[in-house]
Design a protein around this motif. Sequence first.
Motif, PDB file in Angstrom:
ATOM      1  N   GLY A 244     -12.574 -10.382  -8.782  1.00 22.77           N
ATOM      2  CA  GLY A 244     -13.882  -9.899  -8.583  1.00 22.77           C
ATOM      3  C   GLY A 244     -14.803  -9.750  -7.182  1.00 22.77           C
ATOM      4  N   GLY A 245     -14.153 -10.302  -6.254  1.00 23.86           N
ATOM      5  CA  GLY A 245     -14.262 -10.098  -4.798  1.00 23.86           C
ATOM      6  C   GLY A 245     -13.702  -8.956  -4.486  1.00 23.86           C
ATOM      7  N   LEU A 246     -12.929  -8.475  -4.909  1.00 20.94           N
ATOM      8  CA  LEU A 246     -12.378  -7.764  -4.176  1.00 20.94           C
ATOM      9  C   LEU A 246     -12.204  -5.771  -4.887  1.00 20.94           C
ATOM     10  N   ALA A 247     -12.880  -6.086  -6.260  1.00 22.38           N
ATOM     11  CA  ALA A 247     -12.777  -4.656  -6.596  1.00 22.38           C
ATOM     12  C   ALA A 247     -13.257  -3.968  -6.465  1.00 22.38           C
ATOM     13  N   VAL A 248     -14.312  -3.919  -5.188  1.00 27.61           N
ATOM     14  CA  VAL A 248     -15.712  -3.285  -4.794  1.00 27.61           C
ATOM     15  C   VAL A 248     -14.484  -2.529  -4.030  1.00 27.61           C
ATOM     16  N   GLY A 249     -13.981  -3.084  -3.012  1.00 26.18           N
ATOM     17  CA  GLY A 249     -12.973  -2.839  -2.206  1.00 26.18           C
ATOM     18  C   GLY A 249     -11.840  -1.349  -2.666  1.00 26.18           C
ATOM     19  N   TYR A 250     -11.786  -1.697  -4.492  1.00 28.18           N
ATOM     20  CA  TYR A 250     -10.695  -0.993  -4.722  1.00 28.18           C
ATOM     21  C   TYR A 250     -12.209   0.117  -5.058  1.00 28.18           C
ATOM     22  N   ALA A 251     -13.275   0.151  -5.534  1.00 28.62           N
ATOM     23  CA  ALA A 251     -13.902   1.396  -6.099  1.00 28.62           C
ATOM     24  C   ALA A 251     -14.436   2.051  -4.951  1.00 28.62           C
ATOM     25  N   VAL A 252     -14.573   1.553  -3.941  1.00 27.32           N
ATOM     26  CA  VAL A 252     -15.135   2.303  -2.605  1.00 27.32           C
ATOM     27  C   VAL A 252     -13.785   3.437  -2.216  1.00 27.32           C
ATOM     28  N   PHE A 253     -12.281   2.258  -1.712  1.00 27.67           N
ATOM     29  CA  PHE A 253     -11.735   2.840  -1.030  1.00 27.67           C
ATOM     30  C   PHE A 253     -11.536   4.765  -2.151  1.00 27.67           C
ATOM     31  N   TYR A 254     -11.247   4.315  -3.505  1.00 24.93           N
ATOM     32  CA  TYR A 254     -10.924   4.920  -4.629  1.00 24.93           C
ATOM     33  C   TYR A 254     -12.192   6.440  -5.021  1.00 24.93           C
ATOM     34  N   VAL A 256     -13.996   7.104  -2.484  1.00 26.62           N
ATOM     35  CA  VAL A 256     -13.178   8.072  -0.820  1.00 26.62           C
ATOM     36  C   VAL A 256     -12.785   9.291  -0.559  1.00 26.62           C
ATOM     37  N   THR A 257     -11.526   8.797  -1.655  1.00 24.36           N
ATOM     38  CA  THR A 257     -10.257   9.474  -1.790  1.00 24.36           C
ATOM     39  C   THR A 257      -9.836  10.019  -2.867  1.00 24.36           C
ATOM     40  N   LEU A 275     -11.493  19.571   3.090  1.00 24.01           N
ATOM     41  CA  LEU A 275     -12.199  17.772   2.616  1.00 24.01           C
ATOM     42  C   LEU A 275     -11.224  16.855   2.995  1.00 24.01           C
ATOM     43  N   LEU A 276      -9.924  17.667   1.929  1.00 24.30           N
ATOM     44  CA  LEU A 276      -8.835  16.781   2.354  1.00 24.30           C
ATOM     45  C   LEU A 276      -8.958  16.443   3.936  1.00 24.30           C
ATOM     46  N   GLY A 277      -8.791  17.049   4.772  1.00 27.54           N
ATOM     47  CA  GLY A 277      -9.022  16.794   6.289  1.00 27.54           C
ATOM     48  C   GLY A 277      -9.891  15.252   6.982  1.00 27.54           C
ATOM     49  N   CYS A 278     -11.094  15.802   6.003  1.00 23.96           N
ATOM     50  CA  CYS A 278     -12.637  14.997   6.678  1.00 23.96           C
ATOM     51  C   CYS A 278     -12.254  13.409   5.837  1.00 23.96           C
ATOM     52  N   ILE A 279     -11.679  13.236   5.125  1.00 22.45           N
ATOM     53  CA  ILE A 279     -10.919  12.567   4.403  1.00 22.45           C
ATOM     54  C   ILE A 279      -9.446  11.719   5.395  1.00 22.45           C
ATOM     55  N   MET A 280      -8.952  11.747   5.440  1.00 22.74           N
ATOM     56  CA  MET A 280      -7.759  12.150   5.993  1.00 22.74           C
ATOM     57  C   MET A 280      -8.178  11.604   7.856  1.00 22.74           C
ATOM     58  N   ALA A 281      -9.429  11.933   8.153  1.00 27.55           N
ATOM     59  CA  ALA A 281      -9.599  11.785   9.520  1.00 27.55           C
ATOM     60  C   ALA A 281     -10.227  10.226   9.860  1.00 27.55           C
TER      61      ALA A 281
END
Length: 444
Positions: A244-254, A256-257, A275-281
Motif C-alpha cells: 500500500g505504501g509503494l503503490a502511489v510510486g508506481y501510479a505516479v511513474f506510469y 507520467v511515462t 512528448l517522449l523527449g520531455c518525459i525522457m529528460a
Amino acid sequence: MHHDRSPSMARLAAASLAGTAIEFYDFFVYGTAAALVLGPLFFPTFSPLAGTLAAFGTFAVGFVSRPLGSMLFGPIGDRHGRRPVLIASLLLTGVATVAVGFVPTYDSIGIAAPVLLLVLRFAQGLGLGGEWGGAVLLTAEHAPAERRGLWSGFPQVGPAIGFLLANGTMLALSATLSDAEFRSWGWRVPFWGAGLLAGAGLLLRAQLTESPRFQELAEHGERATAPLAEVVRGHWRLVLLTAGGLAVGYAVFYAVTTWSLAYGTERLGVARTTLLGCIMAAVAVMGALTPLAAHLGDRFGRRPLCLVGCVATVVWMFPLVALLCTGEPPLMFLGFLGALLAFITMFAVTSAYLPELFEARVRCTGAALGYNLAGVLGGALTPIVATAMSHGDGPPWGVAAYLAAAALLSLGCFVLLPETRPTADRPDGGRSAVRPLEAGEAAV
C-alpha cells in the motif's frame, strides 16, 4: 574497513544497476509500444479509445504476474541464494521480450496475436517479479550498515536507465522512419535489441558472489524451509503495508511515462517525439538524483523520506495535469519532473527499507512480494483508470484526484510502518521483529 569494502561494493552496485536497467528496459519498451502502436495493430476492430484500453490491459498483465514471480523466485532466493534468482529472472524476461518482437499482428493471425501478447507479457512480469528482490538484496546484504541506503540505491537507478534506453530507441526510430514504417516493423526493433542486452547482463551476473548474510544462514542451517508460507503466516501485515505504501510510486511513474504519452499524442495532438523527449529528460534528471535521495535515507531515515514523497505527490498532481494540458514542452517537462522527484524520494530508499523490514530467512520473498504487489495496485491500474477518466472535454482533473487519493492511502500505510535505519545503539533499526542484514549484528 571502508577502503577494503568500497571497491567491491562499487563493482557489485554496478552489476546490480546494469541488471535492473536491462530488466526494466524489457518491461518499459512494452509500455511505450502499448501507448503508441499496439492498440491499432493488435486490436484493430476496437475504437481508438477502446484499442488503447485493450493495449493497456495487456500492459497490466505484466504487473499482475509480478507478484507471482515473487512467489516463484523469492523462495528460491531464500532457499538457494540471491545469485541464482538474478540469472534465472534475467533469462526469462529477456527471452519473453525478444519473442514479443516476432509476434504477428491481428491482420496476420487474428485473435491469436493479442493472446500471444498476453502470454509473453505475463512471462515478462514473472521474470521482473524475481529480479528486484535478488538485485537489491545482493547489494544491501553486502553493504556496510551506515551506507546501506546509498549502495542499495544504485539498483534503483536501473529503471531510469532502462526507460531511457527503451524510449531512446523508440524516439530514434520515430524520428527516422515514416509512420507507416514504424507501425510495420520499426516498433519491433527495441524488442529484438533486448536479446543483446540480456546476453551482456548474464555475463555480468555470472561473476557476482553470493551475499554474506545468506551464506551465514546456510552455514548455520537457518534457511526457511517454506519461505512463502512463513511470509503469509507471520509477515502478512508488513507485506500489505509495504504494498500500500509503494503503490502511489508506481501510479505516479506510469501516469507520467505511459498514460501521459498516450493522452498527449492522442488528445492534445503533441508530436510523439516531442512528448517522449520531455518525459525522457525528466527521467534522466530523476535517475541522476537517485543516489542523492538514497544517501539522504542513510542520514535522515527511510520512513521520513517516504512520508515526504507522499505529501509532495498530493501537492503536485493538479499542477502536473495543468502543465501537461498546456502542450508546451518546457511546462510539460516541469510537470513531469516534479512528479518524478516526488516518486524517487520514496523509491530511492525502498531497496534498503524493505529488506530491513523482513527477517533474513524470508527477506527475498517478503520484500519482493510487497514491492510487486504495489505494482499491481499502482502500475497495472493507473494507465487504464487514467485513460478511462480522461475521455471527456477539458483537463482530466479526475486523474489528478485519483493520484492524490492514492498518495493519501500510501501516506497512511507509511505512518503505520516503523523506521529501520541502523544507528550506533540500534543496528537493526530499533525494532525487535526486524532482523539485521549483517551476519554479526544482534537483534535488539
